[in-house]
Design a protein around this motif. Structure first.
Motif, PDB file in Angstrom:
ATOM      1  N   LYS A 411     -59.717 -72.626  40.375  1.00  0.00           N
ATOM      2  CA  LYS A 411     -59.315 -71.193  40.586  1.00  0.00           C
ATOM      3  C   LYS A 411     -57.996 -71.262  40.986  1.00  0.00           C
ATOM      4  O   LYS A 411     -57.484 -70.004  40.470  1.00  0.00           O
ATOM      5  N   SER A 412     -57.262 -72.084  41.472  1.00  0.00           N
ATOM      6  CA  SER A 412     -56.009 -72.208  41.575  1.00  0.00           C
ATOM      7  C   SER A 412     -55.168 -72.769  40.597  1.00  0.00           C
ATOM      8  O   SER A 412     -53.766 -72.763  40.731  1.00  0.00           O
ATOM      9  N   HIS A 413     -55.457 -73.379  39.439  1.00  0.00           N
ATOM     10  CA  HIS A 413     -54.827 -74.052  38.536  1.00  0.00           C
ATOM     11  C   HIS A 413     -54.490 -73.125  37.298  1.00  0.00           C
ATOM     12  O   HIS A 413     -55.422 -72.552  36.854  1.00  0.00           O
ATOM     13  N   TYR A 414     -53.424 -73.025  36.864  1.00  0.00           N
ATOM     14  CA  TYR A 414     -52.969 -72.328  35.626  1.00  0.00           C
ATOM     15  C   TYR A 414     -52.398 -73.320  34.617  1.00  0.00           C
ATOM     16  O   TYR A 414     -51.483 -73.997  34.641  1.00  0.00           O
ATOM     17  N   LEU A 415     -53.162 -73.043  33.549  1.00  0.00           N
ATOM     18  CA  LEU A 415     -52.504 -73.938  32.147  1.00  0.00           C
ATOM     19  C   LEU A 415     -51.170 -73.567  31.679  1.00  0.00           C
ATOM     20  O   LEU A 415     -50.926 -72.184  31.547  1.00  0.00           O
ATOM     21  N   ILE A 416     -50.489 -74.563  31.648  1.00  0.00           N
ATOM     22  CA  ILE A 416     -48.981 -74.216  30.966  1.00  0.00           C
ATOM     23  C   ILE A 416     -48.882 -74.477  29.518  1.00  0.00           C
ATOM     24  O   ILE A 416     -48.413 -73.827  28.876  1.00  0.00           O
ATOM     25  N   SER A 417     -49.562 -75.689  29.280  1.00  0.00           N
ATOM     26  CA  SER A 417     -49.561 -76.097  27.873  1.00  0.00           C
ATOM     27  C   SER A 417     -50.629 -77.094  27.530  1.00  0.00           C
ATOM     28  O   SER A 417     -51.152 -77.574  28.617  1.00  0.00           O
ATOM     29  N   GLU A 418     -50.711 -77.365  26.543  1.00  0.00           N
ATOM     30  CA  GLU A 418     -51.872 -78.596  25.984  1.00  0.00           C
ATOM     31  C   GLU A 418     -51.436 -79.464  24.824  1.00  0.00           C
ATOM     32  O   GLU A 418     -50.658 -79.006  24.008  1.00  0.00           O
ATOM     33  N   LEU A 419     -51.242 -80.714  25.127  1.00  0.00           N
ATOM     34  CA  LEU A 419     -50.609 -81.667  24.335  1.00  0.00           C
ATOM     35  C   LEU A 419     -51.684 -82.718  24.107  1.00  0.00           C
ATOM     36  O   LEU A 419     -51.880 -83.682  25.016  1.00  0.00           O
ATOM     37  N   ASN A 420     -51.961 -83.111  22.810  1.00  0.00           N
ATOM     38  CA  ASN A 420     -52.885 -84.357  22.250  1.00  0.00           C
ATOM     39  C   ASN A 420     -54.281 -84.260  23.240  1.00  0.00           C
ATOM     40  O   ASN A 420     -54.596 -85.381  23.790  1.00  0.00           O
ATOM     41  N   GLY A 421     -54.692 -83.106  23.744  1.00  0.00           N
ATOM     42  CA  GLY A 421     -55.910 -83.347  24.212  1.00  0.00           C
ATOM     43  C   GLY A 421     -55.643 -83.201  25.950  1.00  0.00           C
ATOM     44  O   GLY A 421     -56.759 -83.042  26.690  1.00  0.00           O
ATOM     45  N   TYR A 422     -54.409 -83.407  26.293  1.00  0.00           N
ATOM     46  CA  TYR A 422     -54.158 -83.178  27.712  1.00  0.00           C
ATOM     47  C   TYR A 422     -53.722 -81.906  28.141  1.00  0.00           C
ATOM     48  O   TYR A 422     -52.600 -81.423  27.462  1.00  0.00           O
ATOM     49  N   GLN A 423     -54.171 -81.502  29.047  1.00  0.00           N
ATOM     50  CA  GLN A 423     -54.007 -79.896  29.688  1.00  0.00           C
ATOM     51  C   GLN A 423     -52.907 -80.125  30.797  1.00  0.00           C
ATOM     52  O   GLN A 423     -53.131 -80.576  31.659  1.00  0.00           O
ATOM     53  N   LEU A 424     -51.889 -79.499  30.704  1.00  0.00           N
ATOM     54  CA  LEU A 424     -50.682 -79.446  31.925  1.00  0.00           C
ATOM     55  C   LEU A 424     -50.847 -78.372  32.331  1.00  0.00           C
ATOM     56  O   LEU A 424     -50.866 -77.075  31.736  1.00  0.00           O
ATOM     57  N   ALA A 425     -51.048 -78.301  33.720  1.00  0.00           N
ATOM     58  CA  ALA A 425     -51.241 -77.099  34.518  1.00  0.00           C
ATOM     59  C   ALA A 425     -50.588 -77.121  35.820  1.00  0.00           C
ATOM     60  O   ALA A 425     -50.129 -78.168  36.384  1.00  0.00           O
ATOM     61  N   ALA A 426     -50.441 -76.157  36.232  1.00  0.00           N
ATOM     62  CA  ALA A 426     -49.428 -75.927  37.898  1.00  0.00           C
ATOM     63  C   ALA A 426     -50.647 -75.202  38.624  1.00  0.00           C
ATOM     64  O   ALA A 426     -51.621 -74.540  38.292  1.00  0.00           O
ATOM     65  N   GLU A 427     -50.386 -75.499  40.109  1.00  0.00           N
ATOM     66  CA  GLU A 427     -51.259 -74.921  41.047  1.00  0.00           C
ATOM     67  C   GLU A 427     -50.441 -73.792  41.675  1.00  0.00           C
ATOM     68  O   GLU A 427     -49.393 -74.058  42.191  1.00  0.00           O
ATOM     69  N   LEU A 428     -50.971 -72.554  41.327  1.00  0.00           N
ATOM     70  CA  LEU A 428     -50.217 -71.338  41.888  1.00  0.00           C
ATOM     71  C   LEU A 428     -50.849 -70.664  42.871  1.00  0.00           C
ATOM     72  O   LEU A 428     -52.196 -70.686  42.931  1.00  0.00           O
ATOM     73  N   ASP A 429     -49.953 -70.082  43.866  1.00  0.00           N
ATOM     74  CA  ASP A 429     -50.638 -68.963  44.934  1.00  0.00           C
ATOM     75  C   ASP A 429     -50.176 -67.781  44.110  1.00  0.00           C
ATOM     76  O   ASP A 429     -48.901 -67.311  44.661  1.00  0.00           O
ATOM     77  N   ILE A 430     -51.274 -66.836  43.718  1.00  0.00           N
ATOM     78  CA  ILE A 430     -50.988 -65.432  43.231  1.00  0.00           C
ATOM     79  C   ILE A 430     -51.467 -64.467  44.278  1.00  0.00           C
ATOM     80  O   ILE A 430     -52.574 -64.345  44.679  1.00  0.00           O
ATOM     81  N   THR A 431     -50.717 -63.719  45.005  1.00  0.00           N
ATOM     82  CA  THR A 431     -51.262 -62.804  46.013  1.00  0.00           C
ATOM     83  C   THR A 431     -50.871 -61.427  45.691  1.00  0.00           C
ATOM     84  O   THR A 431     -49.771 -61.077  44.963  1.00  0.00           O
ATOM     85  N   ALA A 432     -51.195 -60.279  46.210  1.00  0.00           N
ATOM     86  CA  ALA A 432     -50.783 -58.889  45.862  1.00  0.00           C
ATOM     87  C   ALA A 432     -49.521 -58.795  46.764  1.00  0.00           C
ATOM     88  O   ALA A 432     -49.431 -59.337  47.898  1.00  0.00           O
ATOM     89  N   ASP A 433     -48.590 -58.200  46.301  1.00  0.00           N
ATOM     90  CA  ASP A 433     -47.240 -57.757  46.925  1.00  0.00           C
ATOM     91  C   ASP A 433     -47.710 -56.387  47.528  1.00  0.00           C
ATOM     92  O   ASP A 433     -46.641 -55.500  46.818  1.00  0.00           O
ATOM     93  N   ILE A 434     -48.339 -55.983  48.514  1.00  0.00           N
ATOM     94  CA  ILE A 434     -48.585 -54.726  48.608  1.00  0.00           C
ATOM     95  C   ILE A 434     -47.577 -53.796  49.443  1.00  0.00           C
ATOM     96  O   ILE A 434     -47.122 -52.700  48.961  1.00  0.00           O
ATOM     97  N   LYS A 435     -46.731 -54.319  50.015  1.00  0.00           N
ATOM     98  CA  LYS A 435     -45.510 -53.657  50.681  1.00  0.00           C
ATOM     99  C   LYS A 435     -44.521 -53.100  49.628  1.00  0.00           C
ATOM    100  O   LYS A 435     -43.880 -52.016  49.700  1.00  0.00           O
ATOM    101  N   ARG A 436     -44.482 -53.807  48.277  1.00  0.00           N
ATOM    102  CA  ARG A 436     -43.569 -53.638  47.296  1.00  0.00           C
ATOM    103  C   ARG A 436     -44.022 -52.288  46.474  1.00  0.00           C
ATOM    104  O   ARG A 436     -43.076 -51.796  45.869  1.00  0.00           O
ATOM    105  N   ILE A 437     -45.379 -52.031  46.386  1.00  0.00           N
ATOM    106  CA  ILE A 437     -45.632 -50.862  45.500  1.00  0.00           C
ATOM    107  C   ILE A 437     -45.227 -49.596  45.915  1.00  0.00           C
ATOM    108  O   ILE A 437     -44.893 -48.858  45.113  1.00  0.00           O
ATOM    109  N   THR A 438     -44.515 -49.488  47.046  1.00  0.00           N
ATOM    110  CA  THR A 438     -43.992 -48.193  47.741  1.00  0.00           C
ATOM    111  C   THR A 438     -42.629 -47.995  46.714  1.00  0.00           C
ATOM    112  O   THR A 438     -42.123 -46.878  46.992  1.00  0.00           O
TER     113      THR A 438
END
Length: 532
Positions: A411-438
């Motif tokens: 759930k925390s890994h995001y695919l960046i690209s796929e090469l020769n059957g290898y999946q390159l991924a990054a671990e990201l923390d995506i959260t709501a930026d509620i203060k900025r919506i105003t």
């Protein structure tokens, strides 16, 4: 005396009354009276326009531009204002016109603005937004070109150039209680109200005289349109077309729409979903309830097609015959009739059986989330509701769509690209930026801005009802296809921003089958590899 159908024809876009002009002769006294009756006075933009005109003095060197799209009512407002303010203001009602056959509209405007510079009176110009853009490019009066360009770019303009734009007065507004469509409600009410209604007077006179099949259908349509429940459903459909198809509503298109509902070839509920050359009807046809498939609807269609006995349905048919709707045979027509009656307390309750099948929960959900973004007050209740949307809808949809070719990723890994059957991924923390919506002002009901924080980077995305619907479907397992290209492009742009953030991280995760290798940059020339 004109008959009912002729009176309604004033609303048709093919009528000579569809465009307001300064006529020297009267086409028809009766039709003029109907046209005059239909006018909705003192709309918000007309009220503001009058305030500006009243504030002008004879020597004010000001130009007031009344801007908008074709058919939104500029000409009607201007012709009425000209009668009252001509003594102190010069009017140019239509910027697409020229005074001489050899002059273009741009050249005519050039002359108009040069004359204004030599004159002492204020000037009012009615102009389409497209023509304003053309003048900004091709006009000769640099001062006006500069102001027009600034207005179109939503920048400040000089005090002596005042722009009033119909787009700033939307026909639909999302309120704390849902949404409102003031202009449409006023027009429908004016056409159907019981008292002081010229159109109803003509209808009452003709109903007892004209008994042919076509007239009886026209009368039944008018009775249906007079039902508040039917008007509510119609407004709901127009709002849905605005949200889902970005369909703007103008006075001319709305009048023609109502004329077609009443005087079209079928009953109102069939005319409503028949499409045609009216721009509103052509969008509403996509919402035809006859295309819905639920267990209850399928059972009704089967029973009706086989003429199976149903006492309740027989009572309903007898009731609608009493208001002039007769000889319906097609199941689709009945479903459309049930749909237009769904918002009311009809005397016969048979249509209420299908209320759940006509559920509009997507619109309700969109309005709820829109309101949270527009009116966020920092309360714990609103914060909880927003976090639920960002976690369970937006973030989940982003991850599932981004990882659609790598469902094995956590759930925390995001695919960046796929090469020769290898999946390159990054671990990201995506959260709501509620203060900025105003920080994002939300005026148009068409979209709101969602704000997220990816690691420490701030990203945002405009969310319309189609994207909200797509995100919910992705969460439920749907994979977008070519039919979603106009909506999914918004997700693609956001994910491109997320990938940029991912490429800045020091840790890369490589997956293949059950193998998980982690490559971490610990120094400029040193990598730490684990999981080999």
């Amino acid at each position: 005396m004109i008959d009912f159908r002729t009176a309604l024809s004033v609303m048709s876009k093919s009528s000579p009354y569809a465009v307001s002009t300064e006529r020297s002769t009267v086409l028809s006294t009766d039709l003029d009276a109907v046209k005059k009756y239909l006018y909705i006075e003192d709309s918000d933009i007309e009220t503001d326009f009058k305030k500006v005109l009243n504030s002008l003095s004879f020597n004010d060197k000001k130009i007031i531009f009344l801007c908008g799209s074709s058919g939104d009512g500029k000409s009607e407002i201007l012709t009425r204002a000209k009668k009252n303010f001509l003594s102190k203001v010069n009017f140019h009602l239509d910027a697409t016109h020229s005074f001489h056959p050899n002059d273009s509209a741009i050249q005519t405007l050039d002359k108009l603005f040069l004359e204004f510079s030599e004159n002492s009176k204020p000037l009012v110009v009615g102009i389409n937004t497209g023509m304003l853009g053309n003048y900004a490019k091709e006009g000769a009066v640099s001062e006006i070109k500069k102001s027009a360009l600034a207005f179109l770019d939503k920048e400040s303009t000089p005090d002596n150039h005042i722009f009033l734009d119909f787009e700033s007065y939307p026909k639909f507004k999302i309120t704390d209680d849902g949404y409102e469509a003031d202009f449409t409600h006023k027009l429908l009410n004016k056409i159907t109200q019981a008292e002081g209604n010229l159109i109803r007077e003509i209808y009452e006179r003709n109903r007892s005289v004209n008994k042919d099949k076509s007239s009886k259908r026209l009368h039944a349509n008018y009775e249906l349109l007079s039902q508040p429940a039917v008007q509510k459903t119609i407004v709901e459909l127009l709002f849905k077309a605005r949200l889902m198809h970005d369909q703007f509503l103008t006075a001319r298109s709305l009048l023609d729409f109502i004329f077609t509902l009443l005087a079209g070839p079928g009953y109102l509920f069939d005319n409503l979903f028949a499409g045609g050359d009216n721009e509103l009807l052509s969008k509403i046809t996509d919402f035809d309830p006859a295309h819905l498939r639920t267990q209850k609807i399928d059972r009704f269609i089967l029973a009706n097609d086989l003429a199976l006995p149903d006492n309740e349905f027989d009572e309903f048919k007898a009731h609608i015959e009493s208001i002039g709707i007769e000889n319906l045979t097609g199941s689709h027509s009945y479903l459309r009739l049930f749909y237009v009656l769904k918002n009311g307390d009809f005397k016969n309750t048979y249509p209420s059986k299908f209320i759940q099948d006509f559920n509009e929960s997507l619109i309700e959900k969109y309005i709820n989330i829109y309101q949270l973004h527009r009116s966020y007050d920092g309360s714990s209740i609103q914060r909880k509701a927003l976090k639920d949307f960002y976690k369970n809808s937006l973030s989940t949809a982003i991850r599932k769509y981004n990882n659609r070719n790598a469902p094995n990723l956590g759930k925390s890994h995001y695919l960046i690209s796929e090469l020769n059957g290898y999946q390159l991924a990054a671990e990201l923390d995506i959260t709501a930026d509620i203060k900025r919506i105003t920080q994002f002002s939300t005026q148009s009901p068409a979209s709101f801005t969602a704000c997220i924080k990816v690691e420490n980077e701030l990203l945002s995305i405009p969310v319309n009802i189609n994207l909200l619907n797509l995100m919910q479907k992705i969460v439920d397992g749907y994979r977008p296809n070519k039919h979603d290209k106009n909506t999914v492009v918004l997700l693609d742009e956001l994910i491109a921003g997320i990938v940029k953030v991912a490429n800045k991280l020091n840790t890369l995760h490589i997956f293949k089958s059950n193998q998980h290798i982690t490559v971490k940059k610990v120094d400029e020339d040193e990598l730490k590899v684990s999981g080999m």
